[in-house]
Design an enzyme around this catalytic site. Structure first.
Site, PDB file in Angstrom:
ATOM      1  N   ASP A 400      -1.817   0.363  -3.749  1.00  0.00           N
ATOM      2  CA  ASP A 400      -0.565  -0.111  -4.276  1.00  0.00           C
ATOM      3  C   ASP A 400      -0.767  -0.031  -6.115  1.00  0.00           C
ATOM      4  OD1 ASP A 400       2.060  -1.244  -4.884  1.00  0.00           O
ATOM      5  OD2 ASP A 400       1.907  -2.149  -2.860  1.00  0.00           O
ATOM      6  N   ASP A 466      10.507  -0.038  -2.164  1.00  0.00           N
ATOM      7  CA  ASP A 466      10.503  -0.364  -0.620  1.00  0.00           C
ATOM      8  C   ASP A 466      12.093   0.095  -0.171  1.00  0.00           C
ATOM      9  OD1 ASP A 466       8.084  -1.043  -1.389  1.00  0.00           O
ATOM     10  OD2 ASP A 466       8.419  -3.302  -0.639  1.00  0.00           O
TER      11      ASP A 466
HETATM   12  C1  GLA Z   1       4.702  -3.297  -2.252  1.00  0.00           C
HETATM   13  C2  GLA Z   1       4.806  -2.070  -1.356  1.00  0.00           C
HETATM   14  C3  GLA Z   1       5.048  -2.405   0.059  1.00  0.00           C
HETATM   15  C4  GLA Z   1       4.029  -3.406   0.587  1.00  0.00           C
HETATM   16  C5  GLA Z   1       3.959  -4.574  -0.228  1.00  0.00           C
HETATM   17  C6  GLA Z   1       2.788  -5.440   0.031  1.00  0.00           C
HETATM   18  O1  GLA Z   1       5.865  -3.837  -2.096  1.00  0.00           O
HETATM   19  O2  GLA Z   1       5.703  -1.064  -1.578  1.00  0.00           O
HETATM   20  O3  GLA Z   1       4.963  -1.236   1.145  1.00  0.00           O
HETATM   21  O4  GLA Z   1       2.853  -2.753   0.517  1.00  0.00           O
HETATM   22  O5  GLA Z   1       3.829  -4.193  -1.482  1.00  0.00           O
HETATM   23  O6  GLA Z   1       2.880  -6.690  -0.729  1.00  0.00           O
END
Ligand code: GLA
Length: 659
Positions: A400, A466
């Site tokens: 991430d 997301d």
């Molecule tokens: C971000 C990512 C998600 C997930 C969350 C976990 O938002 O985009 O896909 O992995 O972190 O905290």
């Protein structure tokens, strides 16, 4: 006078006495679906006073493109009046929307494109006799960014039943695909990359009545097959391309297909497929839930069509603070080794459990000191963590960005260098490990990551934030990703986020799973778009609550074949009109996968001419969801495409033959 009053009371509880004004903002707006945020009463989407072209309004509805509100008028409204426009708070020249009003399936009024700063446009339409009204805001084709739209001073003149917002017509979750035949069918990828010396693990995905006996002709030295499970293990020391023949036999016959094992430096030669815990278990994930997901992947038949990775997302580590005391503890041991939280007592045993089923294990961390969920990240422990992930037996890392922004802020390097830095570091560390670890970059598309994701050592990269369930999001993301199609190729994939269907959380609130809010047709469109894009296919719903409809959407091998095609092409897009578009993807066998899509609120007839798609005439057409040949079509094909739905085709000079 008395008589009139009595009459008004008798009309029923929905009745409103003669010609009353009912404000749009007084209706139940939870039925409004939109592309971003939540509809606002008497204020803009930014929660400020409504303002269009400098003119303030006390009442109205602030929304965001794309937006749709269905209203049942039951013939009781005479007029609708409003002022529409882009809200002044949008603040960007990119803000442009188009309003449209549809009455009983007929477009009554259109604003045309409207830009920020334009004066409010008056709306005054006759609604006599109208039963169902839809208020729509489109995005003028340039994406929805900054598209703040106002229905200001919007009101109905009502002289009968009061207007009531409603859900769009309910769709039955119809299972389009016939159940798998009893005869074996080999599914999943036709090509597989592995590095010399790395542990090899591949379970031959096959549908058909059990027991099935597997065989492989021409397996390279170092590999062996378990004929009962179809799991191939071992390792290959000599680089090269090995073309083997996979066979699956049961009482009803034998299926065989060629399979290319490419032993070199490339992994993920087709888009990785699997499950990720995030959108179901969020910060509730445990070792037990992950094991159960692995069990379900096999038991449900998902592994038989190619799903392979069982991936843990965030929250497996410790956090300095969390509502669950089992997730709070020291972040690292005195030597700096990362410590999983007490819900994960033995990572090595967990990956061993997953591997024993012929499946692979994925894990997550962030280059910052903390992950997005506030758990221990990899910052300044990258080498140790990479080694640890390999020792534990993981096969995929999602990396991430969260909290790395703070580090990058103090880095004097140019922006792009800073964006690439943590990924170059981790990719190189993973390459040094004695096992193959696929690297998924998750930095939401910053710095046009698709242009450099492969160069820094990533195998896939999230292209946006997301996903969420906002109106039109799946279409918007797919169209955007198709713009980056040149970067989609074996070993390098644009990642539009997970398949969010089935029982699933709310994407942002981290709540308990609920039934997927997308309509059945939206779910068919979702899977079709992801396959046409050659996107990694990670289901992120509840593996413990797989229903027949969800499994049908996830597991049609002919749909998956489009995703897993060895050419690795992302489909190109041909826009038909504001609501419909067509995607076409060239397949390795010379045929073409063609998706007809309808983003509109009503069914649409879509005609594709082969010449528009750059295809030759006289093509055999197969309906891929129904696995049904439709015949030979000379120069075009026409289909009715449902609201927010798809018709997915395979078109070719030859009739489609499975295998
Ligand atoms: C971000 C990512 C998600 C997930 C969350 C976990 O938002 O985009 O896909 O992995 O972190 O905290």
């Amino acid at each position: 006078m008395k008589a009139i009053l009595v009459l008004a009371l008798c009309v029923g509880s929905f009745a409103v006495s003669a010609a009353e004004n009912v404000r749009l903002s007084s209706l139940d707006l939870t039925k409004m679906r939109q592309g971003w945020g939540k509809p606002q009463i008497d204020r803009s989407i930014r929660e400020q006073p409504l303002s269009i072209g400098g003119r303030r309004f006390d009442h109205g509805v602030g929304t965001h493109a794309k937006s749709a509100l269905w209203i049942d008028l039951a013939g009781g409204s005479e007029r609708f009046t409003a002022f529409v426009g882009v809200d002044d708070a949008a603040g960007s020249p990119k803000a442009s929307v188009a309003f449209k009003i549809v009455a009983d399936g007929r477009t009554l009024w259109r604003s045309g494109p409207v830009k920020l700063g334009q004066p409010p446009i008056p709306v005054d339409i006759d609604l006599r006799g109208v039963r169902t009204l839809i208020l729509l805001v489109g995005d003028t084709g340039d994406g929805i960014e900054f598209d703040h739209a106002d229905w200001a001073d919007a009101a109905f003149v009502v002289n009968g039943p009061a207007p009531k917002t409603i859900d769009p017509p309910r769709e039955e979750p119809i299972i389009l695909t016939p159940p798998p035949a009893p005869r074996p069918r080999i599914n999943g990828p036709r090509v597989f990359g592995v590095r010399p010396g790395s542990p090899f693990l591949f379970k031959i995905p096959a549908t058909g009545e059990r027991p099935i006996r597997f065989a492989v002709a021409g397996l390279p030295k170092g590999l062996k097959l378990d004929p009962l499970t179809g799991i191939i293990t071992g390792s290959i020391s000599k680089p090269g391309t090995y073309v083997v023949t996979l066979r699956a036999t049961n009482l009803h016959g034998t299926a065989s297909r060629k399979f290319r094992i490419v032993c070199g430096d490339k992994l993920a030669l087709t888009p990785p497929m699997g499950w990720n815990h995030w959108y179901t278990h969020y910060d509730r994930v445990t070792d037990k839930l992950v094991r159960e997901a692995a069990d379900a992947m096999v038991k449900s038949g998902m592994a038989d069509v190619g799903y392979q990775y069982v991936s843990i997302d965030d929250c497996w580590m410790n956090a300095p603070k969390h509502k669950d005391p089992m997730r709070v503890g020291p972040l690292r041991d005195p030597q700096g080794n990362i410590i999983p939280n007490r819900h994960f007592p033995d990572m090595k045993a967990l990956t061993g459990y997953i591997h024993a089923k012929g499946l692979k294990a994925g894990i997550y961390t962030s280059p910052g000191p903390f992950t997005c969920g506030g758990f221990a990240g990899a910052y300044q422990h990258e080498a140790q963590d990479a080694r640890q992930f390999a020792e534990w037996g993981f096969d995929l890392l999602k990396y991430d960005w969260c909290s790395y922004g703070e580090i990058a802020k103090n880095d004097p390097d140019p922006e792009l260098v800073k964006l690439k830095k943590p990924y170059i570091l981790m990719a190189n560390l993973l390459k040094q490990q004695p096992r193959d670890i696929v690297l998924n970059l998750c930095q939401y598309g910053m710095g046009n990551v698709w242009e450099w994701g492969a160069e820094v050592g990533g195998h896939s990269w999230r292209t946006a934030g997301d996903l969420g369930f906002e109106l039109d999001r799946i279409f918007e993301v797919a169209l955007k990703n198709a713009e980056h199609r040149q970067w989609s190729k074996p070993g390098s994939w644009n990642d539009p986020d997970y398949i969010q269907i089935g029982k699933i959380g709310d994407a942002r609130g981290m709540g308990e799973p609920i039934d997927c809010p997308l309509s059945p047709n939206e779910q068919y469109a979702f899977m079709s778009l992801w396959c046409l894009m050659a996107a990694p296919l990670f289901f992120s719903g509840d593996m413990g609550a797989l229903d027949p409809f969800t499994l049908n959407v996830l597991c049609n091998p002919e749909v998956i074949e489009i995703d897993q095609d060895p050419l690795g092409q992302c489909a190109r897009v041909i826009h038909k009109d504001e609501d419909t578009f067509v995607m076409v993807k060239d397949m390795e066998d010379g045929s073409h996968a063609v998706g007809l899509f309808n983003r509109g609120e009503a069914p649409a007839t879509v005609t594709v001419r082969w010449s528009d798609l750059g295809l030759k005439p006289n093509l055999y057409v197969r309906d891929v969801w129904r696995q049904k040949d439709l015949g030979k079509f000379k120069s075009s094909f026409t289909a009715e495409v449902p609201r927010h739905g798809t018709v997915l085709l395979r078109a070719g000079q030859k009739k489609y033959k499975p295998q």
